[in-house]
Design an enzyme around this catalytic site. Sequence first.
Site, PDB file in Angstrom:
ATOM      1  N   GLU A  34       0.872  -1.161   0.000  1.00 21.60           N
ATOM      2  CA  GLU A  34       0.000   0.000   0.000  1.00 21.60           C
ATOM      3  C   GLU A  34       0.919   1.223   0.000  1.00 21.60           C
ATOM      4  O   GLU A  34       1.806   1.323   0.848  1.00 21.60           O
ATOM      5  CB  GLU A  34      -0.874  -0.002   1.263  1.00 21.60           C
ATOM      6  N   ARG A 258       4.998 -12.905   9.666  1.00 20.74           N
ATOM      7  CA  ARG A 258       5.686 -11.665   9.323  1.00 20.74           C
ATOM      8  C   ARG A 258       7.018 -11.603  10.062  1.00 20.74           C
ATOM      9  O   ARG A 258       7.205 -12.243  11.096  1.00 20.74           O
ATOM     10  CB  ARG A 258       4.825 -10.449   9.614  1.00 20.74           C
ATOM     11  N   LYS A 268       4.220   0.850   9.399  1.00 23.77           N
ATOM     12  CA  LYS A 268       4.410   2.118   8.699  1.00 23.77           C
ATOM     13  C   LYS A 268       3.792   3.267   9.482  1.00 23.77           C
ATOM     14  O   LYS A 268       4.298   4.380   9.457  1.00 23.77           O
ATOM     15  CB  LYS A 268       3.778   2.027   7.304  1.00 23.77           C
TER      16      LYS A 268
HETATM   17  P1  ATP Z   1       2.688  -2.216   7.938  1.00 21.35           P
HETATM   18  O1  ATP Z   1       1.883  -2.977   8.951  1.00 21.35           O
HETATM   19  O2  ATP Z   1       4.135  -2.087   8.251  1.00 21.35           O
HETATM   20  O3  ATP Z   1       2.073  -0.918   7.551  1.00 21.35           O
HETATM   21  P2  ATP Z   1       1.476  -3.532   5.816  1.00 21.35           P
HETATM   22  O4  ATP Z   1       1.312  -5.002   5.900  1.00 21.35           O
HETATM   23  O5  ATP Z   1       0.308  -2.683   6.043  1.00 21.35           O
HETATM   24  O6  ATP Z   1       2.702  -3.131   6.689  1.00 21.35           O
HETATM   25  P3  ATP Z   1       1.595  -3.405   3.004  1.00 21.35           P
HETATM   26  O7  ATP Z   1       2.076  -2.291   2.167  1.00 21.35           O
HETATM   27  O8  ATP Z   1       0.157  -3.721   3.015  1.00 21.35           O
HETATM   28  O9  ATP Z   1       2.100  -3.113   4.459  1.00 21.35           O
HETATM   29  O10 ATP Z   1       2.439  -4.722   2.731  1.00 21.35           O
HETATM   30  C1  ATP Z   1       2.852  -5.185   1.481  1.00 21.35           C
HETATM   31  C2  ATP Z   1       3.239  -6.627   1.636  1.00 21.35           C
HETATM   32  O11 ATP Z   1       4.338  -6.754   2.548  1.00 21.35           O
HETATM   33  C3  ATP Z   1       2.099  -7.445   2.215  1.00 21.35           C
HETATM   34  O12 ATP Z   1       1.980  -8.642   1.473  1.00 21.35           O
HETATM   35  C4  ATP Z   1       2.512  -7.691   3.627  1.00 21.35           C
HETATM   36  O13 ATP Z   1       1.973  -8.900   4.111  1.00 21.35           O
HETATM   37  C5  ATP Z   1       4.026  -7.717   3.542  1.00 21.35           C
HETATM   38  N1  ATP Z   1       4.632  -7.336   4.815  1.00 21.35           N
HETATM   39  C6  ATP Z   1       4.425  -6.206   5.515  1.00 21.35           C
HETATM   40  N2  ATP Z   1       5.103  -6.224   6.674  1.00 21.35           N
HETATM   41  C7  ATP Z   1       5.776  -7.412   6.710  1.00 21.35           C
HETATM   42  C8  ATP Z   1       6.647  -8.033   7.644  1.00 21.35           C
HETATM   43  N3  ATP Z   1       6.979  -7.438   8.786  1.00 21.35           N
HETATM   44  N4  ATP Z   1       7.147  -9.249   7.335  1.00 21.35           N
HETATM   45  C9  ATP Z   1       6.820  -9.852   6.183  1.00 21.35           C
HETATM   46  N5  ATP Z   1       5.998  -9.325   5.259  1.00 21.35           N
HETATM   47  C10 ATP Z   1       5.474  -8.119   5.512  1.00 21.35           C
HETATM   48 MG    MG Z   2      -1.480  -2.776   4.957  1.00 22.17          MG
END
Ligand code: ATP
Ligand code: MG
Length: 552
Positions: A34, A258, A268
Site C-alpha cells: 500500500e 511476518r 508504517k
Molecule cells: P505495515 O503494517 O508495516 O504498515 P502492511 O502489511 O500494512 O505493513 P503493506 O504495504 O500492506 O504493508 O504490505 C505489502 C506486503 O508486505 C504485504 O503482502 C505484507 O503482508 C508484507 N509485509 C508487511 N510487513 C511485513 C513483515 N513485517 N514481514 C513480512 N511481510 C510483511
Molecule cells: Mg497494509
Amino acid sequence: MSEERSLNFIEEIVEADIAAGKHDGRVLTRFPPEPNGYLHIGHAKSICLNFGLAQKYNGKTNLRFDDTNPVKEDVEYVDSIKEDVKWLGFEWANEFYASDYFDKLYDFAVELIKKGFAYVDDSTAEEIAAQKGTPTEPGTGNEYRNRSVEENLRLFAEMKDGKYPDGAKVLRAKIDLASPNMLLRDPLMYRIKHAHHHRTGDKWCIYPMYDFAHGQSDAIEEITHSICTLEFVPHRALYDLFIERLNLFPSKQYEFARLNLNYTVMSKRKLLQLVEDGFVDGWDDPRMPTISGLRRRGYTPASIREFCERIGVAKRENMIDVGLLEFCIREDLNKTAWRRMAVLDPVKLIIDNYPEGQTDIFSGENNPEVEGGDGSREFPFGRELWIERDDFMEEPTKKYFRLGIGLMVRLKNAYIIKGESIVKDADGNITEIHCSYIPESKSGNDTSGINVKGTIHWVSVEHAKTAEVRLYDRLFKVEDPSNEDGDFKDYINPDSLQVIKTAYIEPDLVNAVAGTPVQFMRKGYFTLDKNATADKLVFNRTVTLKDGWVKK
Ligand code: ATP
Ligand code: MG
C-alpha cells in the site's frame, strides 16, 4: 547463499502445484504494497519471498500498488517503493495499481448484487458493529438486508454518483451473520469516501475495502500464489468465497509469519510518527528499519537478501535478533570494503626523534581478505600524527598492549614507537603524547628484532582531512517497544546517534563515494552519507567490527 537448504513450506506447495500441472506449471506472484509509507525490512522479506519464488520456478512477479485508500496514499511513496524494490535487485513483470481495477471491481459488485449476494446498508458503523454479534453470539440482521435487487442496484449506483455523504451507506456482502468467522458476517465491500485519489482523481467517491479489492485484483492478474502474512488467515475464506461467487480465476492465498525485528518498530504507521514527530531525520534516517534507511546506513542489497534467506519462511510469529542483520552486513563488507585509517577521538602524537619537515610515504593493502589482494593505496607519514585518545594509557593496566610511557606499539604500516612523555592542559587533559620511533622497524622491512603485541592506526597531522562521523546505535532501548506499557516512543534510545564533528581521515578518503563501503580500521564499516559534499564529508557507521551490544 545457503544453496543446500531444504524447501520452505511455500516452495513445497509450489512444487506440488507444478508437479500436479496446476495452471500448466505457471507461477505468478505479486508484491502488493500500500503506497502509504516507505518499505521496511519486513517488506524486504516479502519481496525476497515473492520474487525469489518466481525466479526459482521460472515464473514472474507483479508489483501491485494496493491503492484503495485515497487519504493516506501518495506518489512519493509509489516512487520510493519502486526504487527500493529495484535496489534490492528485483525486476517486476508488470506495474499495476488496484485503482486500475476500480471499474472492474464496480462491475463485480453489481454482479454480486444481481445474484443476491450483496446489499446496501444505511446503518452507521456503530450499528453494524453492534449487529455483528460476538464470537459466541450470532449477529442480527436488519431491514436493509432484505432490500430487493432493484433497490440495491439503484442505491449502489447513487452511492457511486455522489448522492450520499461519507458514511451514509455501505455495500455489504450477504453471507452468514452466524458464521464463527466474524469476517464472514456480512463484511463491507464498499464505503463512501469523498476524497481525491492520487491516480483516479475525483472520479470515484466510493472505494472498495481490502477484502473486496485484493482477491479480485489477484484473480484479474491471474496470480497463482498470493502470499501474505498470518493476520490474513481469517480473510482466506472470504478471499475464496468472492472468487467463487464471481467465478473468477482461482488465485489462492498462502500465509507466512511476518518478520519481527527486535529494538525497532515496523509498522508504517509508527514509522510515520517517528518521521512526523522529528525523532528521526526522515524515512531514510540511517537508524530507521526502512530499506532507504538501511541503504543510507551502508547496508548492501546482498546483505539484506542474505538476511531474508537465513531467517527462512516461518509459519509462526517470532522475533528475529537485529544482531543477525548486523552479522550479514559484516560478512559482506569484510570481503568488499577497502581498509582506511580514520581517527575519531584524536590526540596528537609527536615523534621526537623523527626529522622535522620530513614526510615518508607508506602504503597499505586495500583489503587483505581478498584472495590475491585488492590493490593498495599510499598515505603520508610525518613527525606529528593523530592517534585515538584511548590508544594511550597514562597508567597502563597489565594486559594493555597499546601505547603508554615506556610501552611500545606498532603504528599500522609504519614504525614501532615507544611512549616517552605527555603534556597536559590546565584541566589535566592530555594534549600531546611524545614518543620515539625505531627506524629499523619499518613495516615490511623490520630488522629491529622487536616484537610488539599491539598495532594502532594513525593519520598524519599535516596531511589529514577532516570529516563528520555519525555513529548509530539501536533506535529503541527495549526489544519490543510496541509491547511495552504506554507509548512506544517512550522507549526511544536517547543515545541512538552520536555525532563526531571533527574526525581526521587519511587523504585518500576524500575520494569516498556514497554507497561504497569502507572500513575504518579497528572502528567499523562506514559509508559516505548521501548528503555529504566535497566541503563537508560525512560518514555513517554501518556497523561495528564486532557485535558489541550489551543489554542495558
Ligand atoms: P505495515 O503494517 O508495516 O504498515 P502492511 O502489511 O500494512 O505493513 P503493506 O504495504 O500492506 O504493508 O504490505 C505489502 C506486503 O508486505 C504485504 O503482502 C505484507 O503482508 C508484507 N509485509 C508487511 N510487513 C511485513 C513483515 N513485517 N514481514 C513480512 N511481510 C510483511
Ligand atoms: Mg497494509
